[in-house]
Design an enzyme around this catalytic site. Structure first.
Site, PDB file in Angstrom:
ATOM      1  N   THR A 237      56.377  32.806  12.006  1.00 51.02           N
ATOM      2  CA  THR A 237      55.623  32.472  13.226  1.00 51.02           C
ATOM      3  C   THR A 237      56.522  32.788  14.409  1.00 51.02           C
ATOM      4  O   THR A 237      57.691  33.165  14.233  1.00 51.02           O
ATOM      5  CB  THR A 237      55.274  30.969  13.270  1.00 51.02           C
ATOM      6  OG1 THR A 237      56.491  30.233  13.462  1.00 51.02           O
ATOM      7  CG2 THR A 237      54.581  30.521  11.998  1.00 51.02           C
ATOM      8  N   ASP A 238      56.007  32.620  15.623  1.00 50.65           N
ATOM      9  CA  ASP A 238      56.838  32.876  16.808  1.00 50.65           C
ATOM     10  C   ASP A 238      58.054  31.956  16.845  1.00 50.65           C
ATOM     11  O   ASP A 238      59.132  32.356  17.254  1.00 50.65           O
ATOM     12  CB  ASP A 238      56.001  32.677  18.080  1.00 50.65           C
ATOM     13  CG  ASP A 238      54.962  33.785  18.229  1.00 50.65           C
ATOM     14  OD1 ASP A 238      55.143  34.844  17.582  1.00 50.65           O
ATOM     15  OD2 ASP A 238      53.972  33.579  18.951  1.00 50.65           O
ATOM     16  N   CYS A 239      57.846  30.704  16.409  1.00 51.90           N
ATOM     17  CA  CYS A 239      58.963  29.756  16.456  1.00 51.90           C
ATOM     18  C   CYS A 239      59.779  29.732  15.158  1.00 51.90           C
ATOM     19  O   CYS A 239      60.919  29.293  15.151  1.00 51.90           O
ATOM     20  CB  CYS A 239      58.481  28.364  16.838  1.00 51.90           C
ATOM     21  SG  CYS A 239      57.028  27.834  15.929  1.00 51.90           S
ATOM     22  N   TYR A 240      59.178  30.204  14.070  1.00 46.66           N
ATOM     23  CA  TYR A 240      59.893  30.273  12.783  1.00 46.66           C
ATOM     24  C   TYR A 240      59.754  31.689  12.224  1.00 46.66           C
ATOM     25  O   TYR A 240      58.945  31.934  11.320  1.00 46.66           O
ATOM     26  CB  TYR A 240      59.319  29.260  11.788  1.00 46.66           C
ATOM     27  CG  TYR A 240      59.635  27.823  12.132  1.00 46.66           C
ATOM     28  CD1 TYR A 240      60.821  27.233  11.708  1.00 46.66           C
ATOM     29  CD2 TYR A 240      58.756  27.061  12.902  1.00 46.66           C
ATOM     30  CE1 TYR A 240      61.118  25.921  12.032  1.00 46.66           C
ATOM     31  CE2 TYR A 240      59.057  25.755  13.244  1.00 46.66           C
ATOM     32  CZ  TYR A 240      60.242  25.188  12.806  1.00 46.66           C
ATOM     33  OH  TYR A 240      60.539  23.890  13.140  1.00 46.66           O
ATOM     34  N   PRO A 241      60.508  32.645  12.752  1.00 42.94           N
ATOM     35  CA  PRO A 241      60.259  34.053  12.430  1.00 42.94           C
ATOM     36  C   PRO A 241      60.682  34.472  11.020  1.00 42.94           C
ATOM     37  O   PRO A 241      60.148  35.436  10.479  1.00 42.94           O
ATOM     38  CB  PRO A 241      61.086  34.799  13.475  1.00 42.94           C
ATOM     39  CG  PRO A 241      62.148  33.848  13.909  1.00 42.94           C
ATOM     40  CD  PRO A 241      61.552  32.479  13.788  1.00 42.94           C
TER      41      PRO A 241
END
Lengths: 505, 136
Positions: A237-241
């Site tokens: 994700t954007d916060c957990y790439p």
């Protein structure tokens, strides 16, 4: 103290009477009368009306003994005493009986002072037999109980810390030493169950499968301080790439590592046999055809809940020995089912109560958390649990003095009755009989084997005893009792409701 | 004097297809009871057997086997218990055909009696912590 008398008097055949010694002499019942060990100035004896030939008799004497907190001798029925009933009941209200009552706080104070006396649940049997319940109750503060056996509903959860860049393990796939873990929590929290198997395990493709390695073994290795391998994938994700993680893990690097078992320490357990014509492979081990063997799985007289059959001291918050470290009872276990047939001394003859327990995995020892393989069945974890029972009253002590001969287990056919979930029972046997090595059933002598390690349980009960006697382990009063008999907690079978297949989906 | 011993005969690959065991009967008048065997052509093999007969004949038979190139070991070394792993649960008690596992009275620890073991291997997979190990 009057309440017990009134309570006992409620039933006609369970009435309690007081009378003077002279009356007893006159009625020539002296030898049989219920003589309470009282103080010398105590001028009354008790008369107890009960049918001592009935099976309930032992229970009645026992209940009376517990209620009046004295050691009692057998009684004989005397109908003449009935006419004194009202008068004597009134008299009883004025008589003060000294009772043995302790609190957990008092026991803890003795533990801290190094003066507490703890004995294990095997030793207590002889002590009570030799000294009597009243004297033993004043001398013993804690009875230690224990069990060490495969317990499938066990697992661990841990937090691996955030990698750089960050990754959310949840909703992805995570394996520890190829064993699938559950990550449906926040980003770096992982839960691993004792019975999980690597995807590559052939299972029972070639029956019976070996099941050499699984969740229980990973837990044992982690506790041993060995490195285990985590391999995880997720979607990013954007916060957990981060999408992939492959690394060694060691328990000392984990933020938290907690053993959390939602069903352990079954109060009692089935004895498994096989009535069919072929060998079967079960979670209770290998069962030979035509009643070739019988396998039981309980520490019997040492087992925690068999020593506290009505959960009077063991409850949520109780401080326990868990896997070589310390733990707590977190709740009653799943399938907790207290309303089962019980013996006269209150001990369940079926599975009955269970416990959910929790503890810090980091201080535990592999000696007491052992991965096990059940051929043809799967993997599990043998868990060592020790539970101290505070001797708060003679009643509680009486329960802990239970012996293998007083504890009855139910024999079930695992070739048909168990898998088909029918209620057929082959018979009932005591742990005394089971431990003799042979039981008699259906006109056959059946050799017995055990899955629960009695010697392991004994060792745990002694470790806990040493901790308490050495002032190292304090008791915690339960913050909430676990559900008891007639509290409405019962295990229901699966409620099968067929799903209509709808072609629109 | 009669002797009876349980032994393991290891056959190197070149001996596997040669008939050797029958000569124990024919030449030395020994009796044998095969407890377990694994013979694969062109590969190493072994036979676990109980060999019995007159002491002198027995010793001659053993000498014959040794000269023929067969390696002989006493049986008891072949299944052993890993004491670190054993939890003394007792699951092995009823799977052993010879009763080699016994419960010690007071402690209820499980005693493994090597002398009774015939290396059938039943206990290997029946042991939940897999403490029983087969060694060759």
């Amino acid at each position: 103290m009057p309440a017990p008398y009134a309570k006992l008097a409620l039933k006609d055949d369970l009435a309690l009477f007081l009378t003077s010694p002279s009356y007893i002499n006159k009625s020539r019942l002296c030898n049989h009368s219920l003589l309470c060990k009282t103080k010398p100035h105590f001028e009354y004896f008790f008369y107890y009306l009960g049918n001592f030939k009935s099976a309930d008799y032992t229970l009645q004497v026992l209940s009376f003994q517990l209620l009046c907190k004295f050691t009692c001798y057998p009684v004989i029925i005397d109908s003449r005493a009935r006419k004194y009933y009202d008068l004597l009941l009134k008299i009883s209200l004025f008589i003060k009986i000294s009772t043995m009552q302790k609190t957990i706080e008092e026991i803890n104070a003795k533990i801290k002072a190094g003066k507490a006396v703890a004995v294990n649940a095997e030793e207590v049997i002889g002590i009570v037999r030799n000294k009597g319940i009243a004297r033993a109750a004043t001398e013993i503060d804690v009875v230690t109980t224990a069990t060490f056996a495969p317990m499938c509903s066990s697992g661990i959860y841990f937090n691996i810390g955030h990698p750089k860049p960050r990754m959310k393990l949840d909703a992805g796939k995570t394996f520890i030493n190829d064993v699938p873990a559950y990550t449906g929590f926040a980003a770096t929290d992982v839960m691993l169950g004792a019975t999980a198997l690597p995807d590559s395990d052939p299972r029972n493709k070639e029956h019976p499968g070996d099941f050499n390695y699984g969740g229980g073994h990973v837990i044992e290795e982690l506790v041993s301080g060995k490195d285990v391998r985590i391999s995880a994938s997720s979607y990013g994700t954007d916060c957990y790439p981060r999408k992939k993680l492959e690394s060694w893990l060691n328990i000392k690097d984990l933020n938290e590592a907690v053993l959390y078992n939602f069903r352990n320490a079954y109060q009692n357990y089935n004895v498994a046999v096989n009535l069919s014509d072929k060998t079967i492979y079960t979670y209770l081990g290998i069962l030979k055809p035509r009643l070739g063997n019988a396998v039981y799985c309980s520490a019997g007289q040492l087992s925690p809940l068999l020593n506290d059959p009505y959960y009077k001291t063991i409850g949520v918050g109780s401080h326990i020995f868990l896997g070589g470290g310390e733990g707590y009872i977190s709740w009653h276990g799943t399938q907790h089912n207290p309303d089962v047939p019980r013996t006269a001394n209150g001990v369940p003859k079926r599975g009955s109560g269970t416990l959910s327990i929790i503890g810090d995995l980091k201080q535990m020892k592999p000696r007491w958390l052992r991965g096990v393989s059940m051929q043809g069945y799967g993997v599990s974890l043998s868990v060592g649990i020790g539970i101290p029972i505070p001797v708060l009253s003679t009643e509680i002590l009486e329960y802990t003095a239970v012996t293998d001969h007083d504890i009855i287990a139910t024999v079930i056919d695992y070739s048909k009755a168990y898998p088909q979930f029918t209620s057929d029972v082959i018979g009932e046997v005591s742990y005394g009989q089971l431990k003799s090595g042979v039981i008699q059933l259906m006109n056959k002598e059946i050799p017995t084997a055990s899955l629960s390690s009695y010697s392991g349980a004994l060792e745990i009960s002694n470790i806990l005893k040493d901790w308490i006697n050495g002032g190292l382990f304090l008791l915690c009063p339960p913050v909430k009792p676990i559900p008891g008999v007639k509290d409405g907690e019962a295990t229901k079978p699966f409620n099968y409701r067929p799903v209509e297949r709808n072609n629109n989906h | 004097m009669k002797v009876a011993r349980k032994i393991v005969l290891h056959f190197p690959a070149q001996l596997v297809e040669k008939a050797i065991a029958y000569r124990l009967v024919k030449d030395f008048d020994l009796q044998f009871n095969i407890l377990k065997a694994s013979i694969i052509p062109d590969s190493e093999g072994f036979i676990v057997l109980e060999l019995s007969g007159e002491k002198d004949a027995y010793n001659q038979g053993i000498r014959f086997l040794t000269r023929a190139g067969v390696k002989i070991e006493p049986l008891s070394q072949n299944v052993s218990r890993n004491e670190e792993k054993c939890t003394h649960c007792g699951a092995c008690l009823t799977v052993c055909p010879t009763g080699a596992f016994e419960v010690e009275d007071a402690s209820r620890r499980i005693f493994f009696n090597h002398d009774k073991c015939i290396v059938c291997g039943n206990c290997l997979k029946a042991c939940p912590p897999r403490a029983m190990e087969l060694h060759f």
